[in-house]
Motif scaffolding. Structure first.
Motif, PDB file in Angstrom:
ATOM      1  N   ILE A 276      -2.089   2.802   7.942  1.00 44.37           N
ATOM      2  CA  ILE A 276      -0.988   3.756   8.104  1.00 44.37           C
ATOM      3  C   ILE A 276      -0.166   3.827   6.821  1.00 44.37           C
ATOM      4  O   ILE A 276       0.216   4.912   6.364  1.00 44.37           O
ATOM      5  CB  ILE A 276      -0.094   3.348   9.291  1.00 44.37           C
ATOM      6  N   GLY A 277       0.115   2.666   6.233  1.00 43.25           N
ATOM      7  CA  GLY A 277       0.902   2.635   5.004  1.00 43.25           C
ATOM      8  C   GLY A 277       0.222   3.360   3.863  1.00 43.25           C
ATOM      9  O   GLY A 277       0.876   4.090   3.100  1.00 43.25           O
TER      10      GLY A 277
ATOM     11  N   TYR B 133       0.825  -1.213   0.000  1.00 38.87           N
ATOM     12  CA  TYR B 133       0.000   0.000   0.000  1.00 38.87           C
ATOM     13  C   TYR B 133       0.856   1.259   0.000  1.00 38.87           C
ATOM     14  O   TYR B 133       0.479   2.281  -0.582  1.00 38.87           O
ATOM     15  CB  TYR B 133      -0.909   0.007   1.225  1.00 38.87           C
ATOM     16  N   LEU B 134       1.992   1.196   0.674  1.00 37.66           N
ATOM     17  CA  LEU B 134       2.875   2.358   0.749  1.00 37.66           C
ATOM     18  C   LEU B 134       3.313   2.803  -0.646  1.00 37.66           C
ATOM     19  O   LEU B 134       3.289   3.996  -0.972  1.00 37.66           O
ATOM     20  CB  LEU B 134       4.100   2.028   1.598  1.00 37.66           C
ATOM     21  N   SER B 135       3.663   1.831  -1.495  1.00 39.12           N
ATOM     22  CA  SER B 135       4.132   2.172  -2.838  1.00 39.12           C
ATOM     23  C   SER B 135       2.992   2.581  -3.759  1.00 39.12           C
ATOM     24  O   SER B 135       3.113   3.532  -4.542  1.00 39.12           O
ATOM     25  CB  SER B 135       4.896   0.988  -3.445  1.00 39.12           C
TER      26      SER B 135
ATOM     27  N   LEU C 270       4.207  -1.485  -9.597  1.00 37.40           N
ATOM     28  CA  LEU C 270       4.166  -2.936  -9.766  1.00 37.40           C
ATOM     29  C   LEU C 270       4.121  -3.677  -8.440  1.00 37.40           C
ATOM     30  O   LEU C 270       3.849  -4.874  -8.407  1.00 37.40           O
ATOM     31  CB  LEU C 270       5.394  -3.410 -10.559  1.00 37.40           C
ATOM     32  N   ALA C 271       4.368  -2.992  -7.354  1.00 33.84           N
ATOM     33  CA  ALA C 271       4.422  -3.640  -6.049  1.00 33.84           C
ATOM     34  C   ALA C 271       3.098  -4.282  -5.663  1.00 33.84           C
ATOM     35  O   ALA C 271       3.063  -5.305  -4.977  1.00 33.84           O
ATOM     36  CB  ALA C 271       4.832  -2.631  -4.976  1.00 33.84           C
ATOM     37  N   ILE C 272       1.996  -3.707  -6.097  1.00 36.51           N
ATOM     38  CA  ILE C 272       0.678  -4.234  -5.738  1.00 36.51           C
ATOM     39  C   ILE C 272       0.466  -5.644  -6.273  1.00 36.51           C
ATOM     40  O   ILE C 272      -0.139  -6.482  -5.622  1.00 36.51           O
ATOM     41  CB  ILE C 272      -0.441  -3.284  -6.266  1.00 36.51           C
ATOM     42  N   TYR C 273       1.045  -5.930  -7.456  1.00 41.13           N
ATOM     43  CA  TYR C 273       0.882  -7.263  -8.043  1.00 41.13           C
ATOM     44  C   TYR C 273       1.697  -8.292  -7.277  1.00 41.13           C
ATOM     45  O   TYR C 273       1.250  -9.430  -7.073  1.00 41.13           O
ATOM     46  CB  TYR C 273       1.300  -7.241  -9.519  1.00 41.13           C
ATOM     47  N   GLY C 274       2.903  -7.904  -6.856  1.00 40.22           N
ATOM     48  CA  GLY C 274       3.700  -8.801  -6.042  1.00 40.22           C
ATOM     49  C   GLY C 274       3.023  -9.109  -4.720  1.00 40.22           C
ATOM     50  O   GLY C 274       3.112 -10.223  -4.208  1.00 40.22           O
TER      51      GLY C 274
END
Length: 234
Positions: A135-136, A19-21, A161-165
């Motif tokens: 929070i993130g 979520y942060l990214s 792309l972080a959400i897919y990982g």
């Protein structure tokens, strides 16, 4: 209670990082649309829906489009209704009343995926599970709104792309233990591909498409691999 809350906190760490990214990107885009950093952060603190927020800020650029916003937000977020119904079958007795209103605010795809994998969802576990992702999401939005413009396009794309990982990290362990989940994922992936590339289906909004994929794949798998409730109770 403290032990369940701690367990929820630990389970929410990978979601919070994802979520942060993703919210970082949201903060960047929202600023380019003319919103201030505090307006953008307030949106993320009072909403917890990535697709809904991205769609919402776009609609906000068109004054008077209240009906369009209502339709788009309802369509995009309708899937959370199905998630809430499914999750309500697993919560304990203390997870009721006003607590469902308060904690239900944080039902997202990823939080739901983790919670539904539990045999029983306690109020303290779910509270812990949503703490770090919330929070993130809020912090990532703030950082994106304040410092995002100094990053290169390549870094911004990588963050997206972080959400897919994160999805892979949540689904794969469940697939190893529950083989019917593999079939459900395969069916949902095929349906999602159809809604993306087929001429007629590609015109269906993303919110409705996601809901259809989830309901149809779950219905097919539940028909092929029904759960023996009597066996589970024993």
């Amino acid at each position: 209670m403290a032990e369940n809350y701690k367990k929820g906190l630990l389970a929410g760490i990978p979601i919070a990082l994802g979520y942060l990214s993703v919210s970082f990107t949201f903060g960047i885009i929202a600023i380019t649309y003319g919103l201030t950093w505090w307006e953008v952060t307030l949106i993320s603190m009072t909403n917890l829906t990535s697709a809904g927020q991205f769609s919402g800020i776009h609609t906000m650029l068109l004054p008077g489009q209240w009906l369009d916003m209502f339709i788009s937000q309802t369509t995009i977020n309708i899937r959370y209704s199905f998630m809430s119904i499914a999750l309500s079958q697993k919560v304990d007795k203390k997870f009721s009343g006003i607590w469902r209103w308060i904690l239900g605010f944080a039902i997202t795809d990823e939080i739901f995926a983790v919670a539904i994998s539990e045999k029983k969802v306690s109020r303290s576990f779910f509270a812990g599970l949503l703490t770090l992702p919330y929070i993130g999401w809020s912090l990532g939005t703030l950082l994106g709104a304040v410092i995002g413009n100094v990053l290169s396009l390549a870094i911004m794309s990588a963050l997206g792309l972080a959400i897919y990982g994160m999805f892979v990290a949540i689904v794969v362990p469940v697939m190893k233990d529950e083989h019917p989940v593999i079939l459900a994922v395969a069916i949902a992936a095929l349906l999602s591909t159809a809604f993306t590339y087929l001429p007629v289906l590609s015109k269906v909004s993303s919110g409705i498409a996601i809901s259809i994929c989830a309901v149809v794949s779950a219905a097919i798998v539940s028909f092929i691999h029904p759960i023996d409730e009597e066996g589970d109770e024993s």
